[in-house]
Design a protein around this motif. Structure first.
Motif: not given
Length: 388
Positions: A288-293
Motif C-alpha cells: 500500500v502506498a500513501k502520497v502526501s503532496y
C-alpha cells in the motif's frame, strides 16, 4: 555604466552595510537583528514611516516624493540566510555557526538600503515608495506572509518589483522575461507499507524497499512520457528511508522529493499521475502506498507590461546589449511569486560576474554590483512616478 553619481559616492558605505549583514546571518522568520540594523539605517536616512514586525521580523518603510500625490510603488528585498557552513575565510565571514548568506540576500538588502538613502535625500518622484524588507524567502514563504498580513492593501501598493543577483552572468547585465520566470516548487512524501520478513525468506513478506525503488523509477515517466515535450517538469526523488538491519525486510519505506513545474496544468497532471503510479505500483506487489503532496511556492510569473518597463530602466543603466528579456526560465523557485500574484510587477536577475554559485558554501555576493542594483531600484521609482 551610468550608475547614479550620488550612489557611487556612498558605495563604500554600502559595502560596509553588506559585509556587516553577511557577518551576522539569520534564518527564516528569525531576522530580528538584521531588521534592527535595517531600521537603524532607514531612520538615519530620514524615511517617513517605518513598520516593524511584519511577518514576524519584516520591515516596511515609506518615502513620500516631492512631486505631489500619486500611487505607491513597492520595492522588495529578502533578508534571510541559509543553513550552510561558510568555508571561505575573509574578514566578514559568518559569525553564526552553520548559517551563511549563500544566496546574496545580504546584497539585496544592501541595494534596497542604498536606494532608500538616495530616494530619501532627493524625493524626485510623485506619490510614495514602499520598501519591503522580507524575511523567510528560503522556504518559509515570507512573501506570502507579508501579503496575508495586508501589506499590499494597507499601503495601497499599485505595482511591485524585485531583483536577484546572478553569479555566472556578466557583471552588471540584467536578465528577465515576461510570463513564467521561475518554477513552482512542491514537495512530496510517499509512505509504502508492506509486510516485514526475514531477509532469507523474502517470499513470506512484501518487500517495501523493492516497491519503493520501482515507484521511484516509475515516477520518472511523468516527465519523460506524460509531460508535453514543449513544457517543463522536474520530478526528483531526493530521499529514501527504510530498514535498520541487513537481515530484515522492512515493513515500511518512505520516499521524498520535489516537483518543479512552470504551468499549472502540468502541476495538476503531476499530482494526479503521482497518486496513480504510487498506488498501482504498490498494489501490484501487494503493498500500500500513501502520497502526501505539499504545494510550495507558485510559479513566478512576470507581468508583460511591467517586465518591459523594468527592462527599459535596466537598459538605461547597463546598455541595450546588457539586457536580456528572453532569458530561459529557471526551475528554482522564489516567493516573490506571491507578491506578483497580488500586484502587477516584475522580477529581474542582475549578473554578478564569476565566483561560486548560489547556495554554495563558497558563495559571496559581489559588492561591485550594489550601486548598479540600487540605481535600478531608484530609476524604477523615478521613471514610473516622475515628478511633474
Amino acid at each position: 555604466m551610468p550608475v547614479i553619481n550620488r550612489i557611487a559616492e556612498f558605495n563604500e558605505d554600502m559595502k560596509e552595510w553588506r559585509q556587516h549583514i553577511h557577518s551576522n546571518p539569520e534564518l527564516g522568520y528569525d531576522c530580528h537583528e538584521t531588521a534592527a540594523y535595517v531600521v537603524d539605517k532607514l531612520k538615519s536616512f530620514g524615511v517617513d514611516k517605518i513598520q516593524t514586525g511584519v511577518a514576524q521580523s519584516g520591515v516596511v518603510a515609506l518615502i513620500h516624493g516631492q512631486g505631489g500625490d500619486g500611487p505607491t510603488i513597492g520595492l522588495r528585498a529578502d533578508m534571510d540566510a541559509l543553513p550552510i557552513q561558510e568555508v571561505r575565510d575573509h574578514p566578514y565571514k559568518s559569525k553564526n555557526e552553520g548559517k551563511m548568506h549563500a544566496c546574496g540576500h545580504d546584497g539585496h538588502t544592501t541595494m534596497l538600503l542604498g536606494a532608500a538613502r538616495y530616494l530619501a535625500e532627493t524625493r524626485n518622484f510623485t506619490g510614495t515608495v514602499a520598501l519591503l524588507f522580507q524575511p523567510a524567502e528560503e522556504g518559509g514563504g515570507g512573501g506570502l506572509a507579508m501579503c496575508e498580513e495586508g501589506v499590499m492593501d494597507t499601503y495601497n501598493i499599485s505595482q511591485v518589483y524585485g531583483l536577484h543577483n546572478h553569479p555566472g552572468q556578466e557583471l552588471g547585465s540584467f536578465h528577465t522575461r515576461p510570463g513564467p520566470l521561475m518554477a513552482a516548487a512542491d514537495t512530496f512524501t510517499i509512505d509504502v507499507t508492506g509486510k516485514g520478513a526475514h531477509a532469507a525468506m523474502p517470499h513470506l513478506g512484501i518487500d517495501t524497499v523493492l516497491v519503493a525503488c520501482q515507484i521511484a523509477q516509475s515516477l520518472q515517466m511523468i516527465a519523460a512520457r506524460n509531460t508535453d515535450p514543449l513544457k517543463s517538469c522536474v520530478v526528483s526523488i531526493t530521499t529514501i528511508h527504510s530498514g535498520s538491519a541487513h537481515n530484515v525486510i522492512p515493513e515500511t519505506a518512505e520516499l521524498g522529493g520535489t516537483v518543479r513545474t512552470l504551468d499549472e496544468e502540468v502541476r495538476e497532471m503531476v499530482i494526479a499521475r503521482m497518486e496513480e503510479i504510487a498506488t498501482n505500483v504498490a498494489a501490484a506487489h501487494g503493498a500500500v502506498a500513501k502520497v502526501s503532496y505539499r504545494r510550495g511556492y507558485p510559479v513566478t510569473v512576470n507581468h508583460a507590461a511591467e517586465t518591459e518597463f523594468a527592462a527599459g530602466v535596466a537598459r538605461a543603466i547597463s546598455g541595450e546589449e546588457n539586457v536580456d528579456t528572453d532569458t530561459a526560465p529557471m526551475m528554482g523557485a522564489e516567493d516573490f511569486s506571491y507578491m506578483l500574484e497580488s500586484r502587477p510587477g516584475a522580477y529581474l536577475f542582475l549578473g554578478g560576474g564569476g565566483g561560486a554559485g548560489l547556495h554554495h558554501p563558497e558563495f559571496d555576493f559581489n559588492d561591485d554590483i550594489s550601486a548598479i542594483g540600487a540605481s535600478w531600484f531608484v530609476k524604477v521609482v523615478e521613471t514610473a512616478q516622475p515628478r511633474v
